[in-house]
Design a protein around this motif. Sequence first.
Motif, mmCIF file in Angstrom:
data_model
loop_
_atom_site.group_PDB
_atom_site.id
_atom_site.type_symbol
_atom_site.label_atom_id
_atom_site.label_comp_id
_atom_site.label_asym_id
_atom_site.label_seq_id
_atom_site.Cartn_x
_atom_site.Cartn_y
_atom_site.Cartn_z
ATOM 1 N N VAL A 15 54.655 24.437 7.851
ATOM 2 C CA VAL A 15 55.294 23.484 6.940
ATOM 3 C C VAL A 15 54.484 23.358 5.647
ATOM 4 O O VAL A 15 55.049 23.313 4.548
ATOM 5 C CB VAL A 15 55.443 22.100 7.612
ATOM 6 N N ALA A 16 53.147 23.345 5.757
ATOM 7 C CA ALA A 16 52.294 23.239 4.567
ATOM 8 C C ALA A 16 52.467 24.444 3.661
ATOM 9 O O ALA A 16 52.436 24.319 2.430
ATOM 10 C CB ALA A 16 50.836 23.104 4.999
ATOM 11 N N PHE A 21 60.617 21.649 5.791
ATOM 12 C CA PHE A 21 60.776 21.574 7.238
ATOM 13 C C PHE A 21 61.824 22.575 7.724
ATOM 14 O O PHE A 21 61.662 23.188 8.779
ATOM 15 C CB PHE A 21 61.181 20.148 7.647
ATOM 16 N N SER A 22 62.887 22.763 6.943
ATOM 17 C CA SER A 22 63.951 23.674 7.377
ATOM 18 C C SER A 22 63.486 25.125 7.364
ATOM 19 O O SER A 22 63.757 25.887 8.293
ATOM 20 C CB SER A 22 65.193 23.502 6.499
ATOM 21 N N ARG A 23 62.755 25.532 6.299
ATOM 22 C CA ARG A 23 62.260 26.915 6.232
ATOM 23 C C ARG A 23 61.197 27.162 7.302
ATOM 24 O O ARG A 23 61.118 28.252 7.869
ATOM 25 C CB ARG A 23 61.728 27.224 4.833
ATOM 26 N N ALA A 24 60.372 26.144 7.568
ATOM 27 C CA ALA A 24 59.383 26.273 8.640
ATOM 28 C C ALA A 24 60.078 26.425 9.991
ATOM 29 O O ALA A 24 59.653 27.228 10.832
ATOM 30 C CB ALA A 24 58.464 25.053 8.644
ATOM 31 N N GLN A 32 64.950 21.933 13.384
ATOM 32 C CA GLN A 32 64.246 21.093 12.415
ATOM 33 C C GLN A 32 63.734 19.804 13.052
ATOM 34 O O GLN A 32 62.608 19.388 12.763
ATOM 35 C CB GLN A 32 65.156 20.793 11.228
ATOM 36 N N PRO A 33 64.500 19.149 13.949
ATOM 37 C CA PRO A 33 63.953 17.957 14.621
ATOM 38 C C PRO A 33 62.696 18.264 15.431
ATOM 39 O O PRO A 33 61.782 17.435 15.488
ATOM 40 C CB PRO A 33 65.105 17.515 15.529
#
Length: 301
Positions: A15-16, A21-24, A32-33
């Motif tokens: 994520v960083a 969040f979606s691409r991670a 995503q959740p």
Amino acid sequence: MKNATLRQLKTFETVARRLSFSRAADELHLSQPAVSTQIKHLEQHAGVPLFEQLGKRIFLTPAGQEMVGHTRAIIERFRAVEEALVRLKGGKGSCLNIGVISAGGYFFPRLLADFNQRNQGIRLELAVENRDQLLRQLDENRIDLALMVGVPTDPIMVSEPFAPHSYLIVASPSHPLAGKRQVPVCELTKQRFVVRERGSDTWGVMEDAIADAFDKDSEPIEIKHTETIKQAVMAGMGISFLSAHTVDLELKAGMLVVLDVVGFPIVRQWRIVHRADKRLSPVAAAFKHFLLEQGRPGSIP
């Protein structure tokens, strides 16, 4: 932080790096959740927020920025231990961690299958990204080797050519230039281009080869995904500069045609790239040797 898990750290690092969040979630093959839950638990362990949201964008907090380097070091140590233990066990399950530009996705799996058949028990981690992203992953030691076309400018990177790579100008069969002979490059200035994004190897080769062919009053349409570019060209949105590897099936099916442009095809070289100071694992060194041996002209379709 003593209760943080490696999975949470890997999720945080992704994520960083992606700042999304979606691409991670896409990269980690999670929902995503699930990604949000991992980050929430890690922030509970840390006792401070690691991300903040401004509008629709997320950013690392000062605590998150401090944590990124430590997290990557921890992940790399776990990976190093895993590879060391694999070597002590005799090499079964060795990991080949490699990246390739998207054009390589059209032939690279066949090379991997051939290599895997000769070297049973190898585990594969494959990243398909554009050139800039692969160079970043090499620099961050997240992949061992990368396959690309352009020569890296950073002296820390070494590259060796192993096969020719041709680029073509393609269009819809109904395009006015289809079937014309020896089209001068200057004629392309009147055409709309649909092309790969800046930062990709294809963009770099195109800019180097035919920068003067672009209409200065009309910016090309940039699309990240080659498959979408091909669909746009087939629909008559414009012409494109693409790797010959990526259009083989469409040319055979008559859905695209190669324009007979003076000076084409443009030929560059596929290159195997790694950091000069990278100590390649036995499996990575073996794969590099395999490519240099197997990548003779004509050996890659």
